[in-house]
Design a protein around this motif. Sequence first.
Motif, PDB file in Angstrom:
ATOM      1  N   LYS A  21       0.726  -1.274  -0.079  1.00  0.00           N
ATOM      2  CA  LYS A  21      -0.075   0.051  -0.068  1.00  0.00           C
ATOM      3  C   LYS A  21       0.801   1.230  -0.055  1.00  0.00           C
ATOM      4  CE  LYS A  21      -4.461   1.592   0.755  1.00  0.00           C
ATOM      5  NZ  LYS A  21      -5.050   1.649  -0.402  1.00  0.00           N
ATOM      6  N   GLY A  22       0.701   2.251  -0.964  1.00  0.00           N
ATOM      7  CA  GLY A  22       1.398   3.296  -0.944  1.00  0.00           C
ATOM      8  C   GLY A  22       2.630   3.184  -1.969  1.00  0.00           C
ATOM      9  N   LYS A  23       3.007   2.300  -2.388  1.00  0.00           N
ATOM     10  CA  LYS A  23       4.241   1.871  -3.137  1.00  0.00           C
ATOM     11  C   LYS A  23       4.051   1.186  -4.202  1.00  0.00           C
ATOM     12  CE  LYS A  23       7.070   2.496   0.983  1.00  0.00           C
ATOM     13  NZ  LYS A  23       8.169   1.470   1.931  1.00  0.00           N
ATOM     14  N   GLU A  24       2.780   0.846  -4.939  1.00  0.00           N
ATOM     15  CA  GLU A  24       2.366   0.099  -6.029  1.00  0.00           C
ATOM     16  C   GLU A  24       2.984   0.680  -7.170  1.00  0.00           C
ATOM     17  OE1 GLU A  24       0.226   1.714  -3.758  1.00  0.00           O
ATOM     18  OE2 GLU A  24      -1.265   0.563  -3.144  1.00  0.00           O
ATOM     19  N   PHE A  25       3.175   1.867  -7.607  1.00  0.00           N
ATOM     20  CA  PHE A  25       3.399   2.410  -8.815  1.00  0.00           C
ATOM     21  C   PHE A  25       4.487   3.252  -8.953  1.00  0.00           C
ATOM     22  CE2 PHE A  25      -1.362   2.708  -8.259  1.00  0.00           C
ATOM     23  CZ  PHE A  25      -1.528   1.169  -9.000  1.00  0.00           C
ATOM     24  N   ALA A  26       5.398   3.235  -9.974  1.00  0.00           N
ATOM     25  CA  ALA A  26       6.311   3.982 -10.219  1.00  0.00           C
ATOM     26  C   ALA A  26       6.228   4.479 -11.769  1.00  0.00           C
ATOM     27  CB  ALA A  26       7.716   3.387  -9.840  1.00  0.00           C
ATOM     28  N   GLU A  27       7.309   5.334 -12.098  1.00  0.00           N
ATOM     29  CA  GLU A  27       7.423   5.855 -13.489  1.00  0.00           C
ATOM     30  C   GLU A  27       8.634   4.991 -14.044  1.00  0.00           C
ATOM     31  OE1 GLU A  27       6.451   9.536 -15.872  1.00  0.00           O
ATOM     32  OE2 GLU A  27       8.656   9.716 -15.225  1.00  0.00           O
ATOM     33  N   VAL A  28       8.723   4.179 -14.833  1.00  0.00           N
ATOM     34  CA  VAL A  28       9.884   3.598 -15.407  1.00  0.00           C
ATOM     35  C   VAL A  28      10.247   4.222 -16.810  1.00  0.00           C
ATOM     36  CG1 VAL A  28      10.843   1.157 -15.885  1.00  0.00           C
ATOM     37  CG2 VAL A  28       9.488   1.511 -14.046  1.00  0.00           C
ATOM     38  N   ALA A  29      11.645   4.296 -17.224  1.00  0.00           N
ATOM     39  CA  ALA A  29      11.978   4.800 -18.619  1.00  0.00           C
ATOM     40  C   ALA A  29      13.255   4.044 -18.900  1.00  0.00           C
ATOM     41  CB  ALA A  29      12.246   6.436 -18.383  1.00  0.00           C
TER      42      ALA A  29
END
Length: 178
Positions: A21-29
């Motif tokens: 919870k609260g760490k589910e998503f991130a931007e990846v490049a």
Amino acid sequence: MLTIGDKFPEFKLQACVSIEKGKEFAEVANKDAKGSWAVYFFWPLDFTFVCPTEIAEFNKEFKNFQARETKLFGVSADSHFVHLAWRNNHDDLRDLKFPMLADYKKELAAQLGVLHKQDHMPLRATFIVDPDGIIRWVSVNDLSVGRNVKEVVRTLDALQTDELCPCNWEKGQATLTV
């Protein structure tokens, strides 16, 4: 389709990286793999049948990719929210150690040329990319056939030798001399 010797396309995508919870998503490049070997593997859709067997197998082999200083990225055309829902509802996907990239607009798959012509979803494509961002290996399977993750690792080993490797070569065996 982009192939060996081509530059892997630039991208910036949302990803499901955790179920915490609260760490589910991130931007990846691309910058997240800069200077490292990378493996990008595409699957058609979440909540399907063959796909979780492949994703789980890549996860089982994660330490082998890590030992080869190789970043691992899974990609489909589902949103990062759908990825999270699938991970939360599938025992084999809960503890993934690599990001599930959300190519929701299918832009990366289209740039690579790996969209199924009729169904317009990603084929089961795998790309090994070197530290300079150059595609060094491509494998594409039909939608109904899962890939062999051990072959991806074997091929990565061969590419990382930067030598001539004979048929069926495996890490630890002699390479060819000219």
